[in-house]
Design a protein around this motif. Structure first.
Motif, short mmCIF file in Angstrom:
data_model
loop_
_atom_site.label_atom_id
_atom_site.label_comp_id
_atom_site.label_asym_id
_atom_site.label_seq_id
_atom_site.Cartn_x
_atom_site.Cartn_y
_atom_site.Cartn_z
N CYS A 152 35.32 36.19 24.58
CA CYS A 152 35.83 37.21 25.50
C CYS A 152 35.68 38.61 24.92
O CYS A 152 35.94 38.85 23.75
N CYS B 293 32.65 37.00 35.05
CA CYS B 293 32.95 37.16 33.62
C CYS B 293 31.64 37.43 32.88
O CYS B 293 30.72 36.62 32.95
N PRO B 294 31.55 38.56 32.19
CA PRO B 294 30.26 38.94 31.59
C PRO B 294 29.92 38.20 30.31
O PRO B 294 28.77 38.19 29.89
N SER B 295 30.92 37.58 29.69
CA SER B 295 30.70 37.09 28.33
C SER B 295 30.57 35.58 28.24
O SER B 295 30.31 35.06 27.16
#
Ligand code: HEM
Ligand code: SF4
Lengths: 397, 64
Positions: B10, B55-57
């Protein structure tokens, strides 16, 4: 598949529509070879799904010293120096993660939402100043630049007496009309100012982000660099999003009523403006190892340019992508990037854009351009898309 | 099928808390994702799916 000859990145925006990506960019296949500023032959990604997967893939690096420049900047073709400690936008994990962990708690959705009231007060002050001036002015300094500058002063803890100096320096540092030397001088003075501020906050902490950070384990140099990065990444972007956003709305007047339909409508509208305008239009990553992508092999060391403005208009992701439609669902746009470097300040930017744009159109329902749209001076080659000035007027009381 | 959270990935971007505020929050210190309440996030909830998608991660994923 892609046997097309490598070409430079198209950067010339089409005459006519100031919001459309450069002509030529979207004719490129979703993955193609591209010639960089220094002659390096790397890659260009224009498809949404592919752009997303490159940005999220940790086999691609953000390290500045590995990266080739897509286009020359004032004759400079690279290489970039390695990022200094604290300049985490140009670092990979684990260094990058360390800084994100130290900072992300200060930019959470919850924290930024509690800031909305203060952003509302700041916006109201700017709108009051506009009303006091009366119809017929350039919206950029009094609104588009002023709101983000005052908000970031508040966040960082710039004392009220310094705010004018701070705003003047920040404007000068981002002034595209100025020469390279002038902007560098302004940058240096700004860096010096931040260094002084960090020293002050370390001695007498107040209730703000910089003071909080001085109690952590960042060195003095790191603190100054982080402060500079927050300004560099947060000020010009938000200011241009406001300026270009208002321009887009004034040239699509049928959409303006949506800005007065309440918080949910405004939230969606802001996401669509972010998608449609994609002001931070180009990103770069470098393969750390050979990576297979869409049937091609990206070799270790090759740069990949992510054309976010093309990806955000990929018809496979967004139907009728060239239409600005404030009611559409624009989730999944890449305007804040994607992957571990996705914008740290995005929740702050969202709050600023919602509050400031809704506030503007509520206060000045007759707001309109004071010149024909094609006479508004648009940035043509900047890293961040925007307008130099935005002459507006409205019906006086 | 369930939701898997890996906080080590995250980056505190907050897309989860923005998309599904009743389900995800962020740690006030590190900004990393924290589930709200005791219940496991429901993969059938459209807001949760949106959090997974944005969610980018890769910190929030759908278990096979
Ligand atoms: C509308 C306004 C904004 C836009 C369009 C924008 C866009 C972006 C984009 C595209 C990135 C990703 C860069 C990359 O992948 O290398 C980024 C990163 C970043 N942004 Fe923003 N930004 C905005 C506002 C802000 C604000 C208000 C702040 C802070 C006060 C901020 C701070 C940062 C920082 C620190 C990074 C680096 C994150 C990292 O490398 O982990 N930005 N921004
Ligand atoms: S969206 Fe993903 S990266 Fe962002 S806070 Fe939530 S889990 Fe973390």
């Amino acid at each position: 598949m892609t046997t097309v000859t490598p070409e430079p990145l198209p950067t010339e925006r089409p005459r006519g529509c100031p919001f459309d990506p450069p002509s030529g960019l979207r004719d490129r296949p979703r993955l193609s070879r591209m010639v960089y500023a220094d002659g390096h032959v790397g890659w260009l990604v224009t498809g949404h799904a592919l752009a997303r997967s490159v940005a999220a893939d940790r086999r691609f690096s953000s390290r500045h010293e590995l990266m080739r420049l897509p286009v020359a900047r004032a004759g400079f073709t690279g290489p970039l120096p390695p990022a200094t400690p604290g300049m985490f936008i140009g670092l990979d994990a684990p260094e990058h993660t360390r800084y994100r962990r130290l900072l992300a708690g200060k930019f959470t959705v919850r924290r930024m939402n509690t800031l909305a009231e203060r952003v509302g007060e700041i916006t109201a002050e700017c709108l009051d100043a506009m009303a006091a001036h009366g119809p017929g002015l350039d919206l950029v300094p009094v609104f588009a630049q002023a709101v983000p500058a005052l908000v970031i002063c508040e966040l960082l803890g710039v004392p009220t007496d310094d705010r004018e100096r701070f705003q003047r320096l920040a404007e000068a540092a981002n002034d595209l009309d100025a020469g390279l030397e002038e902007t560098q001088a302004a940058m240096e003075e700004l860096g010096g100012y931040i260094a002084g501020l960090v020293r002050e906050k370390a001695e007498t902490p107040t209730d703000d982000l910089l003071s909080d950070l001085t109690t952590g384990d960042l060195s003095f140099e790191e603190l100054v660099t982080v402060g500079t990065l927050l300004l560099g990444a947060g000020l010009d972007t938000t200011a241009n999003m406001l300026g270009l956003g208002v321009f887009a709305l004034l040239t699509h007047p049928d959409q303006i009523p949506v800005m007065r339909e309440g918080p949910e409508a405004v939230e969606k509208a802001v996401e669509e403006l972010l998608r449609y305008l994609t002001i931070a239009h180009t990103g770069v990553r470098v393969a750390l190892e050979d990576v297979e992508l869409a049937g091609q092999v990206i070799r270790a060391g090759e740069s990949v340019t992510i054309a976010a403005q093309a990806a955000n208009r990929d018809p496979e992701k967004f139907a009728d992508p060239d239409t600005l439609d404030l009611r559409r669902d624009s989730a999944g746009h890449l305007s804040f990037g994607h992957g571990p470097h996705q914008c740290l300040g995005q929740q702050l930017a969202r709050v600023e854009l919602r509050v400031a744009l809704a506030g503007l159109f509520a206060r000045f329902p007759t707001l309109r351009l004071a010149v024909p749209a094609d006479e508004v001076p648009v940035r043509r080659h900047a890293d961040i898309h925007g307008v130099h000035s935005l002459p507006v007027t409205w019906d006086g009381e | 099928m369930g939701i898997v959270i890996d906080r080590s990935l995250c980056v505190g971007a907050g897309m989860c808390a923005l998309s599904a505020p009743g389900v995800f929050d962020q740690d006030p210190d590190e900004g990393t994702v924290t589930p709200v309440g005791g219940a496991a996030p429901d993969p059938g909830d459209p807001a949760v799916r949106r959090a997974v998608d944005t969610c980018p991660s890769g910190a929030i994923t759908l278990a096979p």
